[in-house]
Design a protein around this motif. Structure first.
Motif, mmCIF file in Angstrom:
data_model
loop_
_atom_site.group_PDB
_atom_site.id
_atom_site.type_symbol
_atom_site.label_atom_id
_atom_site.label_comp_id
_atom_site.label_asym_id
_atom_site.label_seq_id
_atom_site.Cartn_x
_atom_site.Cartn_y
_atom_site.Cartn_z
ATOM 1 N N PHE A 25 -0.140 -6.430 -9.379
ATOM 2 C CA PHE A 25 -1.573 -6.303 -9.605
ATOM 3 C C PHE A 25 -2.353 -5.925 -8.348
ATOM 4 O O PHE A 25 -3.538 -5.610 -8.430
ATOM 5 N N PHE A 48 -6.400 -6.915 -6.497
ATOM 6 C CA PHE A 48 -7.285 -7.352 -7.576
ATOM 7 C C PHE A 48 -6.966 -8.775 -8.018
ATOM 8 O O PHE A 48 -7.825 -9.468 -8.576
ATOM 9 N N PRO A 92 -9.451 -11.939 -6.342
ATOM 10 C CA PRO A 92 -10.788 -12.178 -6.901
ATOM 11 C C PRO A 92 -10.765 -12.481 -8.392
ATOM 12 O O PRO A 92 -11.597 -13.254 -8.879
ATOM 13 N N ALA A 93 -9.837 -11.909 -9.120
ATOM 14 C CA ALA A 93 -9.749 -12.206 -10.550
ATOM 15 C C ALA A 93 -9.365 -13.662 -10.771
ATOM 16 O O ALA A 93 -9.914 -14.332 -11.654
#
Length: 47
Positions: free
Chosen positions: A10, A13, A16-17
């Motif tokens: 991933f 990203f 923060p996700a």
């Protein structure tokens, strides 16, 4: 380690996700606890 394949899949990203999801769950928990009367609400009682 378990995190390395996830970061590779991933990319940047993922961090923060994850923080967003944890924050959303915590906020929902606070709302539920306030509605059931386990936490005080922010309403002022100035009469």
């Amino acid at each position: 380690m378990l995190v390395d394949p996830l970061v590779e899949a991933f990319g940047p990203f993922l961090i923060p996700a994850t923080v967003f999801v944890i924050g959303a769950i915590g906020y929902g928990l606070l709302i539920l606890l306030t509605r059931y009367g386990l936490l005080p609400s922010q309403q002022s009682d100035d009469t």
